[in-house]
Design an enzyme around this catalytic site. Sequence first.
Site, short mmCIF file in Angstrom:
data_model
loop_
_atom_site.label_atom_id
_atom_site.label_comp_id
_atom_site.label_asym_id
_atom_site.label_seq_id
_atom_site.Cartn_x
_atom_site.Cartn_y
_atom_site.Cartn_z
N GLU B 126 0.81 -1.22 0.00
CA GLU B 126 0.00 0.00 0.00
C GLU B 126 0.85 1.26 0.00
OE1 GLU B 126 -0.46 -2.64 1.94
OE2 GLU B 126 -2.31 -3.43 1.08
N HIS B 196 -11.98 -5.65 8.27
CA HIS B 196 -12.75 -5.46 7.04
C HIS B 196 -13.97 -4.61 7.33
CE1 HIS B 196 -10.35 -9.08 6.24
NE2 HIS B 196 -10.35 -8.68 4.99
#
Lengths: 412, 392
Positions: B126, B196
């Site tokens: 990322e 999540h």
Amino acid sequence: MFSVSIGRGVARLPLSANETRSLLQAATQQKTVDSSLEKPQFPGASAEFVDHLEFIQPNVISGIPVYRVMDRQGKIIDPSQDPQVHPSQDDVGRISFYMTNYGEEGTHIGSAAALEPTDLVFGQYREAGVLMYRGFPLDLFMAQCYANADDLGKGRQMPVHYGSKDLNFVTISSPLATQIPQAAGAAYAIKRENMNRVVICYFGEGAASEGDAHAGFNFSATLECPLIFFCRNNGYAISTPTNEQYRGDGIAARGPGYGMLSIRVDGNDVFAVYNATKEARRRAVAENQPFLIEAMTYRIGHHSTSDDSSAYRSVDEVNYWDKQDHPISRLRHYMTARGWWSEDDERSWRKQSRKTVMEAFERAERRLKPNVELLFTDVYDELTPGLSRQRESLARHMQQYKEHYPLDLYEK
Amino acid sequence: MAAAARFFIRGANSKLSVSGIGPGAHSSLGAALLKLSPNCSSRLKAQRRHAAHFTFHPDPVPTQYGPTQKMNLFQSITNALDNTLASDPTAVIFGEDVAFGGVFRCTVGLRDKYGKDRVFNTPLCEQGIVGFGIGAAAAGATAIAEIQFADYIYPAFDQIVNEAAKYRYRSGNLYDCGNLTIRSPWGCVGHGSLYHSQSPEAFFAHCPGIKIVIPRGPVQAKGLLLACIADRNPCIFFEPKILYRAAVEQVPVESYTIPLSQAEILKEGSDVTLVAWGTQVHVLREVASMAQEKLGVSCEVIDLKTILPWDNETVCKSVVKTGRLLISHEAPVTGGFAAEISSTVQEECFLNLEAPISRVCGYDTPFPHIFEPFYIPDKWKCFDAIKRMINY
Ligand SMILES: Cc1ncc(C[n+]2csc(CCOP(=O)(O)OP(=O)(O)O)c2C)c(N)n1
């Protein structure tokens, strides 16, 4: 028996432990400047001068070889490499449970068997077999997946995020690669305890692209940590194939760049994995340095239950690994050839396993969820006054609006 | 053995709400993740009943932007990206698993249509994705980066906070990365647990130099995403992933933008102002109806849409009128963006307030898996807060 790469060079020499150690020491000690020598004196590298311009080729060695013990039919190739396993009821029982991570079972069991139970495991999430090998009961696997009241993690995490203090298996975390530098720190602490322990750290070839992976490799090498990096190179990170993940020679090729001993093994050969891990363990403890094992394998299953991998790879490709080069088939060939296993064994074992698993499913499903108060605990070692107020406010709220909450599913 | 393994996997498939870590091809992480077998117990059915904590309220069909088509939220994102790739030859789209369509299907078909050099996978990193995007933007490309889940944006925190946000300022406007847009799935889904489910907007709201935008449905998503892409500042666009499939609207097929930093009053009211963004807007719309029906209380519902820089004028004006404010988000209450709104409104509207401002938010814990129904600021908690404000 290890091919060893030292320092920044790419020499691959078979070396003894002592030789390696002294060479590594030479490579790692900061030099004192000696201007009388016609040698580079830069502190950052020990090397010679050259007077022709040449870029180093990315793959100096033409592909790091893959160490194996058995061929695809389960025949031992070089008897000196046979780890000489013998069947026991116990082993057979264990094998029956390590099958959730289809196609990669060889990497789990081969490595787990080579470790001591006290060695600390940092996993990624696709290493259920390691935990199974250590004796984690099926009911606890199920409890975690169902987040029921028996889950050691108190129902807080998604399925497959197992952990066990007793079995020295650090609880799985979803963010990728975070465990890699943590494993280095743990190995450093363990080294100072001097208790003949190592740390093993599992990760995928995808996770190896994270910045944390670099940090972990470099820290463990510079801080001389007794650590086994175990990369499961299974060909894909979700849909991303390895050629979009890296352009070097896999993960093993990175080892020399960090000054780390590295080996590539056939991950579908449980004995190759076992031998490599065992030797890496022995030397990691003896020499206080990290080892990198790259186990080549294939993720036969979809990435997860919500993935349909036919969107990015062919069924033929998957079938090849499933039918032609499967770690369990290979071991079965080996066992059948020795009369340790037969079609009948296989049939009855399957039947029994199916039953055991179904029963465990049902037990886990029937069990209540953990007490709702556990929502607030373990944020800190003690409930803070603020959290305590929040807990009370939820309790009051649920008292008043009971009918809107599934309280009957949770332990009181 | 192999068959047994397959059986086990199938068993898991049908019985558990497993997604693995990060779903793959056909996931919605909405209902699809909670796959239940026909013979599942009533207990699990009960669990599913409690999973839907909101009712999606579609926007009216927009008439001002030409012909519309039925799209869900992920399709409206794809459509916006399609418009961008078609009109801007410098535009590139990249991130983990983006090439085959992304784990939430937001980039399906775009690689085939526009080529591998414009829609591509990156290595799994990322900080790399955002750093690469900043560089591409600084060199003149329109960079659209995908972070697979908002929960995984933190490795890129340094690139966003120290780099993207400060590029223009520190160079005296010699350089900027205003052509960068970072998209990321965001918010709870019913069973996403710690990693999540997160709504990390408040971390970034503390960071002058970036814009943060969160849509409530497909029409908004397309117009706001295109506004982010066109905006000359780096933007983070968080997409409520529970709405990817659940939210369906008639969406204009041509390109259009919806202005950033403008909140929208979705329902006018006189007694209480309710402020939210993303999925929670739909919770508050329902709460407004409940308050009307059960308490005779008239609520004004505001979708903030842009978190940074936010539209305090619209919110303050509303509070001046109603005298009461409730702000609701899923992220933990302490240091959440509701705190910022609350303190601004307190400064601006002190004498208009009839009751303390109420924040109905997540608790100060990580986002818990099996306790999600108790953790989220659901309609009953919001309803109760309104009752308390009215009776104050
Ligand atoms: C920091 C972070 N980014 C992204 C993800 C989403 N994600 C989960 S698994 C996965 C692929 C991992 O691939 P690899 O490391 O090769 O392991 P494998 O799944 O193949 O065993 C991704 C991208 C994540 N969990 N964490």
